[in-house]
Motif scaffolding. Sequence first.
Motif, PDB file in Angstrom:
ATOM      1  N   ALA A  35       3.115  17.650 -11.440  1.00 54.48           N
ATOM      2  CA  ALA A  35       2.456  18.044 -10.188  1.00 54.48           C
ATOM      3  C   ALA A  35       3.106  19.289  -9.563  1.00 54.48           C
ATOM      4  N   TYR A  36       4.409  19.448  -9.763  1.00 57.28           N
ATOM      5  CA  TYR A  36       5.134  20.563  -9.110  1.00 57.28           C
ATOM      6  C   TYR A  36       5.476  21.683 -10.085  1.00 57.28           C
ATOM      7  N   TRP A  37       4.823  21.671 -11.248  1.00 55.75           N
ATOM      8  CA  TRP A  37       5.171  22.576 -12.339  1.00 55.75           C
ATOM      9  C   TRP A  37       5.255  24.040 -11.892  1.00 55.75           C
TER      10      TRP A  37
ATOM     11  N   SER B  90      -4.565  14.388  -9.073  1.00 55.00           N
ATOM     12  CA  SER B  90      -3.981  13.902 -10.330  1.00 55.00           C
ATOM     13  C   SER B  90      -3.665  12.421 -10.213  1.00 55.00           C
ATOM     14  N   ASN B  91      -3.536  11.938  -8.969  1.00 54.72           N
ATOM     15  CA  ASN B  91      -3.310  10.500  -8.737  1.00 54.72           C
ATOM     16  C   ASN B  91      -4.394   9.661  -9.417  1.00 54.72           C
ATOM     17  N   GLU B  92      -5.644  10.121  -9.336  1.00 56.23           N
ATOM     18  CA  GLU B  92      -6.714   9.336  -9.968  1.00 56.23           C
ATOM     19  C   GLU B  92      -6.522   9.296 -11.486  1.00 56.23           C
TER      20      GLU B  92
ATOM     21  N   LEU C 230      -8.865  18.704  -0.849  1.00 53.19           N
ATOM     22  CA  LEU C 230     -10.086  18.599  -1.656  1.00 53.19           C
ATOM     23  C   LEU C 230      -9.984  17.526  -2.728  1.00 53.19           C
ATOM     24  N   ARG C 231      -8.778  17.119  -3.054  1.00 57.95           N
ATOM     25  CA  ARG C 231      -8.516  16.080  -4.056  1.00 57.95           C
ATOM     26  C   ARG C 231      -9.024  16.500  -5.434  1.00 57.95           C
ATOM     27  N   ILE C 232      -8.226  17.314  -6.097  1.00 62.11           N
ATOM     28  CA  ILE C 232      -8.571  17.625  -7.487  1.00 62.11           C
ATOM     29  C   ILE C 232      -7.310  17.878  -8.312  1.00 62.11           C
TER      30      ILE C 232
ATOM     31  N   PRO D  92       0.821  -1.216   0.000  1.00 57.69           N
ATOM     32  CA  PRO D  92       0.000   0.000   0.000  1.00 57.69           C
ATOM     33  C   PRO D  92       0.857   1.269   0.000  1.00 57.69           C
ATOM     34  N   TYR D  93       0.338   2.327  -0.574  1.00 58.34           N
ATOM     35  CA  TYR D  93       1.017   3.637  -0.568  1.00 58.34           C
ATOM     36  C   TYR D  93       1.226   4.087   0.875  1.00 58.34           C
ATOM     37  N   GLN D  94       2.421   4.583   1.183  1.00 58.72           N
ATOM     38  CA  GLN D  94       2.681   5.025   2.559  1.00 58.72           C
ATOM     39  C   GLN D  94       2.616   6.553   2.621  1.00 58.72           C
TER      40      GLN D  94
HETATM   41  N1  PMP Z   1       2.622  13.276  -8.972  1.00 60.35           N
HETATM   42  C1  PMP Z   1       3.603  13.502  -8.107  1.00 60.35           C
HETATM   43  C2  PMP Z   1       5.005  13.544  -8.642  1.00 60.35           C
HETATM   44  C3  PMP Z   1       3.333  13.702  -6.753  1.00 60.35           C
HETATM   45  O1  PMP Z   1       4.327  13.902  -5.888  1.00 60.35           O
HETATM   46  C4  PMP Z   1       1.987  13.659  -6.299  1.00 60.35           C
HETATM   47  C5  PMP Z   1       1.619  13.846  -4.846  1.00 60.35           C
HETATM   48  N2  PMP Z   1       2.422  13.373  -3.911  1.00 60.35           N
HETATM   49  C6  PMP Z   1       0.999  13.398  -7.243  1.00 60.35           C
HETATM   50  C7  PMP Z   1       1.337  13.234  -8.577  1.00 60.35           C
HETATM   51  C8  PMP Z   1      -0.434  13.234  -6.875  1.00 60.35           C
HETATM   52  O2  PMP Z   1      -0.954  14.353  -6.281  1.00 60.35           O
HETATM   53  P1  PMP Z   1      -2.518  14.589  -6.185  1.00 60.35           P
HETATM   54  O3  PMP Z   1      -3.198  13.270  -6.315  1.00 60.35           O
HETATM   55  O4  PMP Z   1      -2.718  15.202  -4.856  1.00 60.35           O
HETATM   56  O5  PMP Z   1      -2.859  15.490  -7.331  1.00 60.35           O
END
Ligand code: PMP
Length: 377
Positions: A203-205, A96-98, A241-243, A18-20
């Motif tokens: 994600a960090y753009w 963005s994870n989804e 908020l997860r978006i 699982p993701y930690q």
């Molecule tokens: N990509 C990277 C490189 C991340 O570090 C993260 C968050 N840890 C995500 C995507 C996903 O972020 P989120 O689902 O909050 O958009």
Amino acid sequence: MSRSYKELAVSSIRALQPYQPGKPISELEREYGVSNIIKLASNENPLGPPPAALRALQSSAQDLALYPDGNGYELKQALAARHDVAPDSITLGNGSNEVLVLLAEAFLQPGLEAVYSQYAFAAYPIAVQCTGATARVAPAFGAGADMPLGHDLKAMSKLVNEKTRLIFIANPNNPTGSWLPATALRSFLESLPDHVVAVVDEAYWDYVDEPDYPDTTQWLGEFPHLVVTRTFSKAFGLAGLRIGYSVSSVEIADVLNRVRQPFNTSIPAQDAALAALGDSQHLRQSVAVNNKGLQLLGEGLDAMGIKCPPSVCNFVLADFERPVGEIFEALLRAGIIVRPVANYGLPNHLRISIGLKEENQRLLEALGSIIARGTPA
Ligand code: PMP
């Protein structure tokens, strides 16, 4: 005899780790009885959410009895304008994870392959493994390289074959903080066969200010196999908020739209994200605070002899050159949560998110006294 339900789970899921996540503040309070805790563990925005998003949230509360607009019309219009693309090329996700998971679900299955780098963001292996596809992990650059522990695009290229369907590139990457310049990334994308969908995770753009760092959303016209992911969780301060979203060709967005749940992003998330896009002052301030914090932490750690690979993100990866378990514990007892990254194969490193000035200073002071005490032995 009682049945094992784990045994009933499909083999690719049984094999998952699982993701930690970072330790929640409430858990540290409960377990250690400490208060006045600071969390520098999940790359969150220390300034909090944008004021405009908070105002939007208040009015969205009235609509909570309704389902959201599953298509996210208004937010997609705003994102399309921001990236100068058609609204139909945007896919919204529960973070963005989804969207990363939707991509894996849409393009992978047993017998197919995905490529990513060693030390790449931990969501990629999970998303790939869930589908039963095979992950091909390319060795990253070494600690002494120009971009220590960063993605080696040549090594990634070597793993691409006729079974490859997805390739994940984090630019910049978490937990290494490393990034890829436009020239290298462009020729890599040009070299990929057209049966490979290239996911560039940005994600960090918003934090990155390097002369040759690309905005790959502007490359979509040239690369129909490109998908760019972005999030509201980092510089926009809306992690709770997860978006997040992707920008891709309309055809790929259509595929993702078939996989996603009908109401995968909530009314508050859509409304707050829309408002956050308009709050440029909060974004500017977030980036400015991060830049100062990166410098302060980098210099402070360097003065203690702790090296960090260069980071363009809102965190640093501190190399203690020995296993960090006890240092992590000592920091917890001092009320400071950071992130061990042994699960990435980096047992000697701690990932430390950039906080407010006073939080960064408290971290440096605590680490200074832990090291001076000789704790751990
Ligand atoms: N990509 C990277 C490189 C991340 O570090 C993260 C968050 N840890 C995500 C995507 C996903 O972020 P989120 O689902 O909050 O958009």
